[in-house]
Design an enzyme around this catalytic site. Structure first.
Site, PDB file in Angstrom:
ATOM      1  CG  HIS A   1     -38.874  -6.022-141.257  1.00 39.83           C
ATOM      2  ND1 HIS A   1     -40.078  -6.468-140.753  1.00 39.83           N
ATOM      3  CD2 HIS A   1     -37.912  -6.622-140.506  1.00 39.83           C
ATOM      4  CE1 HIS A   1     -39.871  -7.290-139.751  1.00 39.83           C
ATOM      5  NE2 HIS A   1     -38.548  -7.396-139.572  1.00 39.83           N
TER       6      HIS A   1
ATOM      7  CD  GLU B   1     -34.180 -11.514-136.472  1.00 40.64           C
ATOM      8  OE1 GLU B   1     -35.185 -11.459-137.212  1.00 40.64           O
ATOM      9  OE2 GLU B   1     -33.379 -10.568-136.348  1.00 40.64           O
TER      10      GLU B   1
END
Length: 420
Positions: free
Chosen positions: A272, A330
């Site tokens: 991220h 995920e």
């Protein structure tokens, strides 16, 4: 008394001396003859204590001390010749020894020089094989007439660029460095392409602006293909994008406290940070204004897995790669890597770590052929160039014209992608 038998001494002594003076021919004196007190020496003798023999070889008297002999070397002619010959022999022997020693030394030095030359040649060959960043290495490997890299040229890239680009690998092994060139591209999605039509935002979601167009195109197509489920208050949501170091640290600490750290990376090691990764959710807003967020449902998940590579995205953490990524599955986390790379990764069911290793091990420039990829009716060549370990810049071979990209891998080199 016969005057012919005795001579009277001249100094007044009463003792006669027989034949006091030696005769001219060196006759010896009488047996008992002694020199008188004041007698002067004869012509060839001296009266000193250590009398020397007379000139004609007369011996001293019985009681005279013999003179001390001095050692003197008086070689004869044969002796001198023997000494000269001996010296010549010694000189010749020394000359022979010196010549032999010199010859051996030269032979040893010559051998060492040959060894050094061989070692140098071997080192240069190894350098050509291992360090493709050296200019001479690249020149020796191409281009040749008809070769795939005909018309390519060399461009220098600062080694710091290894930490920049769409293919940077950020995981438990490779920390992100937050390069300024990447940070400058981070922007909020509010008001950008696709906002409130293809997707909504959970918070002030930010991403690298270079991927916004592809993201908007993908989510628009996904929404159109799933109109039955993505309507009547349901929409796609870009739930999470760029994260700062401090914010990721907060999230990780909460995950540890909740026992869910398997879904989170420690600060500095999260994708991220790059602005190239985001989470996709389904957002629902009821008529009464109540809201809720859901994971993608089966039809939506199937569509994005089948089509995300066409837009340059991959599912970053699949269930079957947990042992490599060290992150639990995920289904909502996607990452932009570029169309050809996403296509190859998806079609071959590998993760980003495996793809980076594949390029390094099997498609290094100057050692092996580039990887050929066909994606969206276009052909690409992809190869890896190791970063220089000796210099601050790396010479990367790229086309002199046409479309290509150069990305660092955040580890040890550059990945060149050429559109044919």
């Amino acid at each position: 008394m016969n005057n012919n038998n005795y001579n009277r001494p001249t100094n007044g002594t009463n003792r006669p001396v027989q034949n006091t003076r030696p005769t001219q021919n060196g006759a010896r004196p009488a047996q008992n003859a002694r020199p008188t007190q004041n007698a002067r020496p004869t012509q060839n003798t001296r009266p000193t204590q250590n009398a020397r023999p007379v000139q004609n070889g007369a011996r001293p008297t019985q009681n005279a001390r013999p003179p001390k002999k001095k050692m003197r070397f008086h070689p004869n002619k044969d002796g001198i010749m023997a000494i000269i010959v001996l010296l010549l022999i010694v000189a010749i022997a020394i000359t022979v020894v010196v010549c032999v020693v010199k010859g051996i030394t030269n032979a040893i030095n010559s051998s060492k020089t040959d060894d050094t030359t061989v070692t140098t040649a071997t080192t240069e060959t190894s350098s050509t094989t291992e360090a493709t960043t050296v200019l001479t290495d690249i020149i020796t490997t191409a281009p040749v007439v008809g070769a795939w890299n005909e018309g390519y040229e060399l461009l220098n890239f600062a080694n710091t660029k290894v930490h920049e680009g769409d293919l940077v690998l950020v995981n438990h092994n490779y920390e992100y460095t937050f390069p300024s060139t990447m940070e400058k591209k981070i922007a909020s999605l509010w008001g950008l392409e696709g906002y409130n039509t293809a997707y909504v935002l959970g918070n002030d979601t930010r991403l690298n602006t270079s991927i916004v167009h592809n993201l908007a195109q993908m989510l628009t197509a996904m929404k159109a293909a799933n109109i039955a489920t993505l309507s009547n208050g349901y929409n796609l949501q870009v739930a999470s994008g760029y994260r700062t170091y401090s914010y990721q640290n907060e999230l990780y600490n909460k995950a540890v406290a909740n026992g869910t750290e398997g879904y989170s990376a420690i600060a500095g090691h999260s994708e991220h940070h790059t602005g190239l990764a985001f989470d996709i959710k389904v957002f629902y807003k009821a008529p009464d204004g109540k809201t809720a967020t859901y994971d993608l449902r089966a039809a939506e998940q199937d569509w994005i897995l089948a089509n995300c590579a066409n837009y340059g995205f991959i599912l970053r953490y699949p269930a079957e790669k947990v042992d490599i990524t060290k992150i639990l599955e995920e289904s909502w986390h996607f990452r932009y890597v570029g169309v050809p790379h996403a296509k190859y990764i998806t079609d071959n069911a590998i993760c980003l770590e495996e793809y980076i290793d594949l390029l390094r091990e099997k498609h290094t420039y100057g050692i092996s052929e580039p990887l050929s990829i066909t994606a969206n009716a276009k052909e690409y060549l992809v190869y890896f160039v190791p970063a220089s370990v000796e210099n601050d810049v790396t010479a990367v071979t790229v086309p002199s014209s046409g479309n290509y990209t150069v990305s660092g891998n955040n580890a040890d080199g550059f990945i060149v992608t050429v559109e044919k």
